[in-house]
Design a protein around this motif. Sequence first.
Motif, short mmCIF file in Angstrom:
data_model
loop_
_atom_site.label_atom_id
_atom_site.label_comp_id
_atom_site.label_asym_id
_atom_site.label_seq_id
_atom_site.Cartn_x
_atom_site.Cartn_y
_atom_site.Cartn_z
N PRO A 196 0.80 -1.23 0.00
CA PRO A 196 0.00 0.00 0.00
C PRO A 196 0.83 1.28 0.00
O PRO A 196 0.46 2.27 -0.64
N PHE A 197 1.96 1.30 0.70
CA PHE A 197 2.84 2.47 0.73
C PHE A 197 3.31 2.83 -0.68
O PHE A 197 3.22 3.98 -1.12
N VAL A 255 -6.74 2.56 3.04
CA VAL A 255 -5.35 2.47 3.49
C VAL A 255 -4.45 3.29 2.56
O VAL A 255 -3.62 4.10 3.00
N ILE A 311 -2.51 6.95 3.27
CA ILE A 311 -1.07 7.10 3.08
C ILE A 311 -0.77 8.27 2.15
O ILE A 311 0.16 9.05 2.37
N VAL A 314 2.00 -6.01 2.48
CA VAL A 314 1.89 -5.11 3.63
C VAL A 314 3.09 -5.34 4.55
O VAL A 314 3.42 -6.48 4.89
N GLU A 351 3.84 0.44 6.57
CA GLU A 351 2.45 0.87 6.66
C GLU A 351 2.05 1.13 8.11
O GLU A 351 1.31 2.08 8.40
N GLU A 402 0.89 4.67 9.98
CA GLU A 402 -0.33 4.79 10.79
C GLU A 402 -0.08 5.60 12.06
O GLU A 402 -1.01 6.16 12.63
#
Length: 486
Positions: free
Chosen positions: A237-238, A266, A270, A412, A416, A420
């Motif tokens: 996701p990053f 998500v 980010i 992931v 990540e 958060e």
Amino acid sequence: MEVSKQKKGKKKDDKVATSNKKKNKVIKTAKSYSSCAVTLTVISIIVAVVAYLIYTVVFHIPELPAVDLDVWWGPNHTKLSQDTAIRPFRIVFSDAMQEQLVKKFDHHRRLEKHKSFDDTAWTYGVHSSAREQIFSFWQYKYKIKERERFFNQFQHFRTNVQGLDLHFMRVRPKVENVKVLPIILLHGWPSSFREFYDVAPLLTTQRPDYDFVFEVVVPSLPGFGFSQGAVRPGLGPFQVAIVMRNLMNRLGFTKYYVHGGDFGHVIGSIMATLFPNEVLGFHSNMPLTLAKPSVFGRVLGAVWPTILDSHNWQKIYPLKEKIEFLIEEMGYSHLQATKPDTIGITLNESPVGLATYIFDKIMIYTDAENKFLEDGGLAKYFNGSMTDLIDNVMVYWVTESITTSMRIYKEVSSVELILEQIPTSVPTWFLCLENEPFYYPEMLLRWKYPNLTGTTTYKFGGHFAALEKPQILADDIFLAVKSIKQ
């Protein structure tokens, strides 16, 4: 005389004894004070250490991870020949694909079927009667060529970003003398860009009391649908957030809004954290944060639930019940986070298997009570039609992207979780629907989103808001952006 001397000697001895007792008492008192001081010092040190550990583990805000905007995710040999043009794209359901699908359906029809237990509904997974209902609808009622035309009602494009050919849908408003605000809509798993087909036209239509409309960009995430997947590990996701930001810049947008649900939440979160000077506002229908103070607060809140959320505390407590639900319903995420390619091979071989796997996730996350209905809620939700749901399955089947889509779970990483813990200054708004399984109240959301502009709460709806409640979602995005702009 001797008696007198003895008396004097005795008195002297008594004085010495009394003096010794006083000295011993003073010594004991001194030792006691010394012992207390040592104890207090030790306790103070322990408290200080514990406080420091709580601070470093729970409340410490880490540094922003290094951001490389040019990580190459495609084949290395394509670097020198990268085509950055924005190319028109058309979705095609080929004759060859249709013939293959018919053969797969015929094979499924000839198989001996294993029946589900009586009276178990979907508590063991998709019930056999629902499976046959899905199969029958897809084979006999789903009009493939008609759906192909439906998919192409909007303009589609592809462009190469960081070595990946990305697919996206672009819907422009037909208005004059009205502000046009760019917004990117991010889907999750197991949904797709198809999730936003009913939302996009609502966002591009002018409304009374609003002096703006949206230009909508709906990408297929890398590895999903018609977007190319990475050729090497690491695209979590990053990194996807960076790819999505670069896509928006490619389209000429340096200031834009972001909406996301599921993994889209998500990724969107980010983007807001990494690029606060670009993201004008973040909207999400998944009110979730894994910021440690929020998680810690949720655990402590079990002692006094109403102090966190006086109206909706039942959404997060009893904690034991919510944890049991997640353990029962999130087994798939562990599988996909460990061996996505193994399950991917299986799902790519069977259209009915693929459909039932995806349907199970969508129906249970739409409403957990669906597991107690024999049809899983198919007649109750999505206007009682499976067309929208089969459309979504078709995206995965036609592109054979189920494996590459599931890899996002495995990608992931700790980065990540670090992100958060870093608050984002971007104005944020949450749509909170009744059956959303991942819910945190405003008090806890503010650890991650200190500029939480507002939330909207409804006593209906579930995880896949764009599919189930497109009008509500579009209304809320308008409301959120209007509030953020003021």
